[in-house]
Design a protein around this motif. Structure first.
Motif, PDB file in Angstrom:
ATOM      1  N   HIS A  28       0.831  -1.199   0.000  1.00 49.06           N
ATOM      2  CA  HIS A  28       0.000   0.000   0.000  1.00 49.06           C
ATOM      3  C   HIS A  28       0.869   1.255   0.000  1.00 49.06           C
ATOM      4  CE1 HIS A  28      -2.501   3.174   1.882  1.00 49.06           C
ATOM      5  NE2 HIS A  28      -3.406   2.683   1.061  1.00 49.06           N
ATOM      6  N   ALA A  29       1.869   1.277   0.861  1.00 52.26           N
ATOM      7  CA  ALA A  29       2.752   2.442   0.950  1.00 52.26           C
ATOM      8  C   ALA A  29       3.505   2.671  -0.353  1.00 52.26           C
ATOM      9  CB  ALA A  29       3.738   2.269   2.107  1.00 52.26           C
ATOM     10  N   ALA A  30       3.799   1.581  -1.064  1.00 55.85           N
ATOM     11  CA  ALA A  30       4.507   1.697  -2.340  1.00 55.85           C
ATOM     12  C   ALA A  30       3.566   2.083  -3.480  1.00 55.85           C
ATOM     13  CB  ALA A  30       5.195   0.364  -2.665  1.00 55.85           C
ATOM     14  N   GLY A  31       2.262   2.111  -3.177  1.00 62.45           N
ATOM     15  CA  GLY A  31       1.294   2.434  -4.228  1.00 62.45           C
ATOM     16  C   GLY A  31       1.066   1.274  -5.183  1.00 62.45           C
ATOM     17  N   GLY A  81      -0.042  -5.522  -6.101  1.00 62.78           N
ATOM     18  CA  GLY A  81       0.659  -6.258  -5.051  1.00 62.78           C
ATOM     19  C   GLY A  81      -0.174  -6.378  -3.792  1.00 62.78           C
ATOM     20  N   LEU A  82      -0.919  -5.333  -3.478  1.00 63.27           N
ATOM     21  CA  LEU A  82      -1.812  -5.362  -2.319  1.00 63.27           C
ATOM     22  C   LEU A  82      -2.871  -6.440  -2.503  1.00 63.27           C
ATOM     23  CD1 LEU A  82      -2.924  -4.248   0.352  1.00 63.27           C
ATOM     24  CD2 LEU A  82      -4.125  -2.501  -1.006  1.00 63.27           C
ATOM     25  N   HIS A  83      -3.488  -6.475  -3.672  1.00 64.33           N
ATOM     26  CA  HIS A  83      -4.507  -7.489  -3.945  1.00 64.33           C
ATOM     27  C   HIS A  83      -3.922  -8.896  -3.905  1.00 64.33           C
ATOM     28  CE1 HIS A  83      -8.096  -5.117  -4.852  1.00 64.33           C
ATOM     29  NE2 HIS A  83      -7.264  -4.216  -5.311  1.00 64.33           N
ATOM     30  N   THR A  84      -2.732  -9.058  -4.445  1.00 61.47           N
ATOM     31  CA  THR A  84      -2.068 -10.364  -4.423  1.00 61.47           C
ATOM     32  C   THR A  84      -1.807 -10.817  -2.994  1.00 61.47           C
ATOM     33  OG1 THR A  84      -1.031  -9.951  -6.564  1.00 61.47           O
ATOM     34  CG2 THR A  84      -0.010 -11.631  -5.172  1.00 61.47           C
ATOM     35  N   ASP A 103      -8.415   2.945   0.860  1.00 65.12           N
ATOM     36  CA  ASP A 103      -7.384   3.981   0.945  1.00 65.12           C
ATOM     37  C   ASP A 103      -7.479   4.810   2.218  1.00 65.12           C
ATOM     38  OD1 ASP A 103      -5.041   4.689  -0.246  1.00 65.12           O
ATOM     39  OD2 ASP A 103      -5.909   6.309  -1.423  1.00 65.12           O
ATOM     40  N   ASN A 104      -8.088   4.242   3.270  1.00 64.68           N
ATOM     41  CA  ASN A 104      -8.141   4.929   4.559  1.00 64.68           C
ATOM     42  C   ASN A 104      -6.793   4.862   5.269  1.00 64.68           C
ATOM     43  OD1 ASN A 104     -10.835   5.398   4.115  1.00 64.68           O
ATOM     44  ND2 ASN A 104     -11.478   3.581   5.228  1.00 64.68           N
ATOM     45  N   GLY A 105      -5.900   4.001   4.804  1.00 64.77           N
ATOM     46  CA  GLY A 105      -4.595   3.855   5.420  1.00 64.77           C
ATOM     47  C   GLY A 105      -3.575   4.843   4.910  1.00 64.77           C
ATOM     48  N   ARG A 106      -3.975   5.721   4.001  1.00 67.26           N
ATOM     49  CA  ARG A 106      -3.045   6.680   3.392  1.00 67.26           C
ATOM     50  C   ARG A 106      -2.320   7.500   4.449  1.00 67.26           C
ATOM     51  NH1 ARG A 106      -2.490   8.595  -1.651  1.00 67.26           N
ATOM     52  NH2 ARG A 106      -4.414   7.644  -2.310  1.00 67.26           N
TER      53      ARG A 106
END
Length: 54
Positions: free
Chosen positions: A5-8, A12-15, A45-48
């Motif tokens: 997530h931090a890397a955008g 990868g997040l879904h995987t 995207d609440n973790g932004r």
């Protein structure tokens, strides 16, 4: 999940989420409540605001 997530890296997040779900299914256990909340936050995207510079 937080790293992707931090890397955008949405793919990868879904995987990563899919793999965690597969492992839990294989182990016949539910996701922890905190893990489910984290997944929901990151997908919406609440973790932004939680991103940290390393």
């Amino acid at each position: 999940m937080r790293i992707e997530h931090a890397a955008g890296n949405r793919s990868g997040l879904h995987t990563t989420i899919t793999r965690i779900q597969q492992i839990n299914q294989t182990l016949d256990c539910d996701l922890e409540t905190e893990t489910q909340h984290l997944i929901n936050d990151l997908l919406h995207d609440n973790g932004r605001d939680q991103r940290k510079v390393l």
